[in-house]
Design an enzyme around this catalytic site. Structure first.
Site, PDB file in Angstrom:
ATOM      1  N   GLU A  27      40.089  29.638  29.493  1.00  0.00           N
ATOM      2  CA  GLU A  27      39.364  28.313  30.017  1.00  0.00           C
ATOM      3  C   GLU A  27      38.678  27.594  29.281  1.00  0.00           C
ATOM      4  O   GLU A  27      38.007  28.181  28.253  1.00  0.00           O
ATOM      5  CB  GLU A  27      38.599  28.671  31.474  1.00  0.00           C
ATOM      6  CG  GLU A  27      38.295  27.633  32.250  1.00  0.00           C
ATOM      7  CD  GLU A  27      37.582  28.049  33.306  1.00  0.00           C
ATOM      8  OE1 GLU A  27      37.136  27.087  34.334  1.00  0.00           O
ATOM      9  OE2 GLU A  27      37.295  29.399  33.871  1.00  0.00           O
ATOM     10  N   ASN A 174      43.684  26.981  41.860  1.00  0.00           N
ATOM     11  CA  ASN A 174      42.682  27.813  41.437  1.00  0.00           C
ATOM     12  C   ASN A 174      41.462  27.991  42.432  1.00  0.00           C
ATOM     13  O   ASN A 174      40.871  26.966  42.674  1.00  0.00           O
ATOM     14  CB  ASN A 174      42.357  27.577  40.159  1.00  0.00           C
ATOM     15  CG  ASN A 174      41.078  28.808  39.766  1.00  0.00           C
ATOM     16  OD1 ASN A 174      41.406  29.854  39.450  1.00  0.00           O
ATOM     17  ND2 ASN A 174      40.025  28.479  39.875  1.00  0.00           N
ATOM     18  N   GLU A 175      41.338  29.161  43.107  1.00  0.00           N
ATOM     19  CA  GLU A 175      40.158  29.331  43.731  1.00  0.00           C
ATOM     20  C   GLU A 175      39.932  28.240  44.822  1.00  0.00           C
ATOM     21  O   GLU A 175      38.870  27.400  44.880  1.00  0.00           O
ATOM     22  CB  GLU A 175      38.903  29.556  43.062  1.00  0.00           C
ATOM     23  CG  GLU A 175      38.780  30.854  42.209  1.00  0.00           C
ATOM     24  CD  GLU A 175      37.573  31.134  41.607  1.00  0.00           C
ATOM     25  OE1 GLU A 175      36.567  30.563  41.792  1.00  0.00           O
ATOM     26  OE2 GLU A 175      37.775  32.408  41.078  1.00  0.00           O
ATOM     27  N   TYR A 250      35.734  40.525  40.519  1.00  0.00           N
ATOM     28  CA  TYR A 250      34.882  40.763  39.164  1.00  0.00           C
ATOM     29  C   TYR A 250      33.962  42.011  39.358  1.00  0.00           C
ATOM     30  O   TYR A 250      33.685  42.216  40.653  1.00  0.00           O
ATOM     31  CB  TYR A 250      33.884  39.488  39.247  1.00  0.00           C
ATOM     32  CG  TYR A 250      34.611  38.484  38.295  1.00  0.00           C
ATOM     33  CD1 TYR A 250      34.927  38.534  37.270  1.00  0.00           C
ATOM     34  CD2 TYR A 250      35.053  37.402  39.178  1.00  0.00           C
ATOM     35  CE1 TYR A 250      35.570  37.325  36.224  1.00  0.00           C
ATOM     36  CE2 TYR A 250      35.936  36.256  38.373  1.00  0.00           C
ATOM     37  CZ  TYR A 250      36.112  36.316  37.079  1.00  0.00           C
ATOM     38  OH  TYR A 250      36.732  35.375  36.577  1.00  0.00           O
ATOM     39  N   GLU A 306      42.140  36.935  37.722  1.00  0.00           N
ATOM     40  CA  GLU A 306      40.753  36.818  37.151  1.00  0.00           C
ATOM     41  C   GLU A 306      40.177  38.069  37.441  1.00  0.00           C
ATOM     42  O   GLU A 306      40.168  38.517  38.502  1.00  0.00           O
ATOM     43  CB  GLU A 306      40.010  35.831  37.590  1.00  0.00           C
ATOM     44  CG  GLU A 306      40.287  34.345  37.122  1.00  0.00           C
ATOM     45  CD  GLU A 306      39.503  33.312  37.311  1.00  0.00           C
ATOM     46  OE1 GLU A 306      38.184  33.760  37.785  1.00  0.00           O
ATOM     47  OE2 GLU A 306      39.867  31.891  37.341  1.00  0.00           O
ATOM     48  N   GLN A 355      37.064  36.638  29.850  1.00  0.00           N
ATOM     49  CA  GLN A 355      38.458  35.883  29.426  1.00  0.00           C
ATOM     50  C   GLN A 355      38.623  36.191  27.755  1.00  0.00           C
ATOM     51  O   GLN A 355      37.850  37.221  27.316  1.00  0.00           O
ATOM     52  CB  GLN A 355      37.820  34.522  29.172  1.00  0.00           C
ATOM     53  CG  GLN A 355      37.686  33.622  30.658  1.00  0.00           C
ATOM     54  CD  GLN A 355      37.431  32.419  30.911  1.00  0.00           C
ATOM     55  OE1 GLN A 355      37.339  31.603  29.767  1.00  0.00           O
ATOM     56  NE2 GLN A 355      37.087  31.872  31.974  1.00  0.00           N
TER      57      GLN A 355
END
Length: 510
Positions: A27, A174-175, A250, A306, A355
């Site tokens: 990103e 995204n999201e 996450y 992610e 990432q």
């Protein structure tokens, strides 16, 4: 000493483990792109067209299968036409999500595609739904993938590229439940069908459209997308608007407001992290179960695009750059995730760690001309033999290898196995921070030849690599008393907080 037995059926094939489960994510955030992948053509650091070559070389060694770009939250404020044409003429913007810094757009579509070609990786482009338009995304697909003649083909030619690229993977937003627009699932489901309709297949390039999916265990979001986006059971000819849905998860040791240090943590923090890491199994199971209700033949994929650990930033660094160190603890989070991914390979078709360089659970850390391979990098390297392999069922008997962590129970041994080209690969993790584990591999339905084993561990879970100590955590040969042959297979004594891989030629019983 905790003990466990892993029964592995060599003659029973499970689903294929897509190489794309070992995907990556880059990103425009902190020093991931600028200073990570991109140093510019005038840099004294060896580069090709501005792309940093030591980073490319390190990632090629992992057989990197795909790279997701340009975000993340950044994707939904990114307008792709600002990143084409002569660099000195490209308009600048403010990266409002990450550090409120100025973005010069020097790394854009052509630079990203050149990077993917150097890496030998497939591009996965995340399109802008949050602040973009249907036309904008449709034209980006055309610009990248259409041959012949059209307005976007001519524009691409003006910018130095005649032939189209092959770009399969395309993220629709995204999201969108958060930074990508703060939408309701019902609203996004309708909007996403519209966007997907105009993301067209051009020529032989067939898009694999990935709808922006849920956060963590928001199964209602997945149900809404499966029910409204995909026309299963329609009286008319069924049409799948999407080939996959995404989910983000996450690993944290505490709340978002106080995630803790990447390197300064105690045993209690360590075990809470491992409980959080293993929770991804429940999350994937939940989303898969919902999808099975609408798609029992599993024609729609699940993409965890992610995942990884998220700690407080390193002291003295920009809070918006998300730079964190990477310890043996992070490596064991990754090894455990991969075992879980392999078990979900029938539905899970892609995963992207967050990432790749200098951000969150990175593969690589750069400091000027120095390049550091993180402990997580070594897990990817040791596990690369699982890519496009056939998974093998593992039945783990580990009642003795458990720890109580608060109200949760942590199984401290994790195992997965696969076979490819006649070679068995078994991955084993001992998550116990203090005790070794005795693990027996009960291999049934075949036999193996001479086994070779490698281990990744250190004196303590807090160990990490720096430019001054680049191999504080690095793989080494694991032999001697650590691996022993038995009548049924192999026995291994895994040190505390360790990751081990075993490879051996394999034949199936006739």
């Amino acid at each position: 000493m905790p003990t466990a037995t892993a029964i592995i059926n060599l003659d029973i094939e499970g689903p294929a483990i897509s190489r794309h489960l070992y995907g990556h994510f880059a990103e425009h955030l902190g020093r991931c792109v600028y200073g990570g992948f991109w140093v510019g053509e005038d840099s004294p650091i060896p580069n090709e067209g501005g792309i940093r070559l030591d980073v490319v070389e390190a990632l090629r060694a992992l057989h990197i299968p795909n790279l997701r770009w340009p975000g993340g939250c950044f994707a939904d404020e990114y307008h792709w036409k600002d990143g084409i044409g002569p660099r000195e003429q490209r308009p600048r913007m403010v990266n409002t999500h990450w550090g409120d810094v100025e973005e010069n757009n020097h790394f854009g579509t052509h630079e990203f595609m050149a990077l993917c070609e150097l890496l030998g990786a497939e591009p996965y482009i995340s399109g802008n739904v949050g602040s973009g338009t249907v036309r904008e995304m449709s034209e980006w697909v055309e610009y990248l993938t259409r041959d012949g003649d059209s307005p976007m083909v001519r524009l691409r030619g003006e910018n130095g590229r005649e032939a189209p690229w092959r770009v399969r993977f395309w993220g629709i937003g995204n999201e969108t439940w958060g930074c990508g627009g703060n939408m309701r699932a019902e609203y996004f489901a309708d909007l996403a069908r519209q966007y997907a309709t105009y993301c067209r297949d051009h020529g032989e390039n067939k898009l694999y459209r990935i709808a922006s999916g849920a956060s963590d265990d928001d199964y209602k979001w997945t149900e809404t997308l499966m029910r409204q986006i995909n026309c299963f059971g329609c009286e008319a000819t069924p049409r799948t608007y999407y080939q996959a849905l995404s989910v983000h998860y996450y690993t944290l040791a505490g709340p978002w407001e106080a995630k803790g240090s990447a390197t300064v943590f105690d045993t209690e923090d360590y075990y809470r992290t491992m409980v959080s890491a293993r929770r991804v199994d429940r999350v994937l199971t939940g989303h898969s179960t919902v999808m099975d209700c609408y798609d029992p033949k599993r024609t729609v994929g699940l993409v965890l695009d992610e995942w990884g650990t998220w700690w407080d930033v390193e002291p003295g660094t920009n809070p918006g750059f998300l730079f964190q160190q990477n310890t043996l603890r992070d490596a064991l989070v990754a090894s455990t995730h991969f075992d879980i991914f392999h078990r979900h390979a029938a539905r899970l078709v892609m995963a992207n760690i967050a990432q790749t360089v200098n951000v969150l659970q990175a593969m690589l850390l750069t400091d000027g001309d120095a390049l550091v391979l993180t402990p997580t990098y070594h897990v990817f390297e040791m596990n690369k033999g699982h890519q496009d392999a056939t998974s093998l069922p593992v039945h783990l008997l580990a009642d003795d290898a458990r720890r109580r962590v608060g109200e949760a129970e942590l199984e401290t041994v994790s195992v997965s196995a696969s076979v490819k080209d006649g070679t068995l690969l078994v991955s084993l993790s001992n998550l116990d921070a203090e005790e070794p584990a005795e693990v027996t591999l009960d291999l049934r339905g075949g036999r193996i030849g001479t086994a070779r084993a490698r281990i990744l561990t250190a004196d303590k879970p807090q160990a990490h690599n720096t430019p001054q100590t680049p191999e504080a955590v690095a793989p080494r040969t694991f032999d001697g008393d650590g691996v022993r042959g038995t009548d049924r297979g192999l026995a291994l004594t895994l040190p505390p907080h360790s990751f081990v891989t075993v490879q051996a030629p394999m034949t199936v019983s006739s």
